[in-house]
Design a protein around this motif. Structure first.
Motif, PDB file in Angstrom:
ATOM      1  N   LEU A 113      37.449  35.033  47.830  1.00 28.84           N
ATOM      2  CA  LEU A 113      38.693  34.570  47.208  1.00 28.84           C
ATOM      3  C   LEU A 113      38.472  33.278  46.437  1.00 28.84           C
ATOM      4  O   LEU A 113      38.970  33.123  45.319  1.00 28.84           O
ATOM      5  CB  LEU A 113      39.786  34.363  48.264  1.00 28.84           C
ATOM      6  N   ASN A 114      37.731  32.365  47.018  1.00 32.02           N
ATOM      7  CA  ASN A 114      37.447  31.103  46.353  1.00 32.02           C
ATOM      8  C   ASN A 114      36.711  31.342  45.041  1.00 32.02           C
ATOM      9  O   ASN A 114      37.072  30.779  44.003  1.00 32.02           O
ATOM     10  CB  ASN A 114      36.641  30.191  47.273  1.00 32.02           C
ATOM     11  N   GLU A 115      35.700  32.186  45.063  1.00 33.51           N
ATOM     12  CA  GLU A 115      34.922  32.495  43.859  1.00 33.51           C
ATOM     13  C   GLU A 115      35.806  33.186  42.823  1.00 33.51           C
ATOM     14  O   GLU A 115      35.764  32.858  41.640  1.00 33.51           O
ATOM     15  CB  GLU A 115      33.718  33.376  44.226  1.00 33.51           C
ATOM     16  N   PHE A 116      36.639  34.142  43.250  1.00 38.70           N
ATOM     17  CA  PHE A 116      37.527  34.869  42.342  1.00 38.70           C
ATOM     18  C   PHE A 116      38.504  33.908  41.660  1.00 38.70           C
ATOM     19  O   PHE A 116      38.635  33.890  40.439  1.00 38.70           O
ATOM     20  CB  PHE A 116      38.292  35.950  43.101  1.00 38.70           C
ATOM     21  N   TYR A 117      39.187  33.097  42.465  1.00 42.38           N
ATOM     22  CA  TYR A 117      40.187  32.192  41.885  1.00 42.38           C
ATOM     23  C   TYR A 117      39.554  31.084  41.058  1.00 42.38           C
ATOM     24  O   TYR A 117      40.147  30.632  40.080  1.00 42.38           O
ATOM     25  CB  TYR A 117      41.121  31.645  42.964  1.00 42.38           C
ATOM     26  N   THR A 118      38.349  30.661  41.396  1.00 42.60           N
ATOM     27  CA  THR A 118      37.647  29.683  40.568  1.00 42.60           C
ATOM     28  C   THR A 118      37.362  30.278  39.190  1.00 42.60           C
ATOM     29  O   THR A 118      37.610  29.641  38.162  1.00 42.60           O
ATOM     30  CB  THR A 118      36.338  29.219  41.241  1.00 42.60           C
ATOM     31  N   ARG A 119      36.868  31.520  39.162  1.00 42.41           N
ATOM     32  CA  ARG A 119      36.623  32.193  37.880  1.00 42.41           C
ATOM     33  C   ARG A 119      37.927  32.397  37.103  1.00 42.41           C
ATOM     34  O   ARG A 119      37.978  32.211  35.886  1.00 42.41           O
ATOM     35  CB  ARG A 119      35.950  33.550  38.081  1.00 42.41           C
ATOM     36  N   TYR A 120      38.992  32.782  37.835  1.00 41.51           N
ATOM     37  CA  TYR A 120      40.292  33.028  37.206  1.00 41.51           C
ATOM     38  C   TYR A 120      40.846  31.741  36.585  1.00 41.51           C
ATOM     39  O   TYR A 120      41.253  31.728  35.420  1.00 41.51           O
ATOM     40  CB  TYR A 120      41.257  33.598  38.247  1.00 41.51           C
ATOM     41  N   ASN A 170      41.936  28.122  31.995  1.00 43.30           N
ATOM     42  CA  ASN A 170      41.743  26.825  31.341  1.00 43.30           C
ATOM     43  C   ASN A 170      41.009  26.957  30.008  1.00 43.30           C
ATOM     44  O   ASN A 170      41.274  26.204  29.073  1.00 43.30           O
ATOM     45  CB  ASN A 170      40.993  25.858  32.262  1.00 43.30           C
ATOM     46  N   ALA A 171      40.092  27.914  29.929  1.00 43.04           N
ATOM     47  CA  ALA A 171      39.344  28.149  28.687  1.00 43.04           C
ATOM     48  C   ALA A 171      40.131  29.015  27.709  1.00 43.04           C
ATOM     49  O   ALA A 171      39.671  29.262  26.593  1.00 43.04           O
ATOM     50  CB  ALA A 171      37.999  28.803  29.007  1.00 43.04           C
TER      51      ALA A 171
END
Length: 65
Positions: free
Chosen positions: A20-27, A32-33
């Motif tokens: 979840l942390n990895e998914f939401y970090t990518r999201y 932001n980009a």
């Protein structure tokens, strides 16, 4: 029960905190980009809003349209 709530893959069913942390970090990074293609690829074809199903396109904000 609606199909969108019952068609989880085993990966989705077992998603833990590191996933979840990895998914939401990518999201969040994609948001932001303003990387609309990545954000779109991360959202299911059908989303629920207040229990009502909507197609993915209605969940996305696209200033160019």
């Amino acid at each position: 029960m609606h199909a969108a709530t019952t068609s989880l893959t085993s990966k989705e069913e077992k998603m833990g905190n590191p996933d979840l942390n990895e998914f939401y970090t990518r999201y969040i990074d994609a948001l932001n980009a303003r990387d609309a293609a990545t954000v779109e690829s991360m959202i299911h074809e059908e989303v629920l809003r207040l229990g009502v199903p909507y197609p993915r396109e209605m969940a996305l904000w696209n200033p160019s349209k």
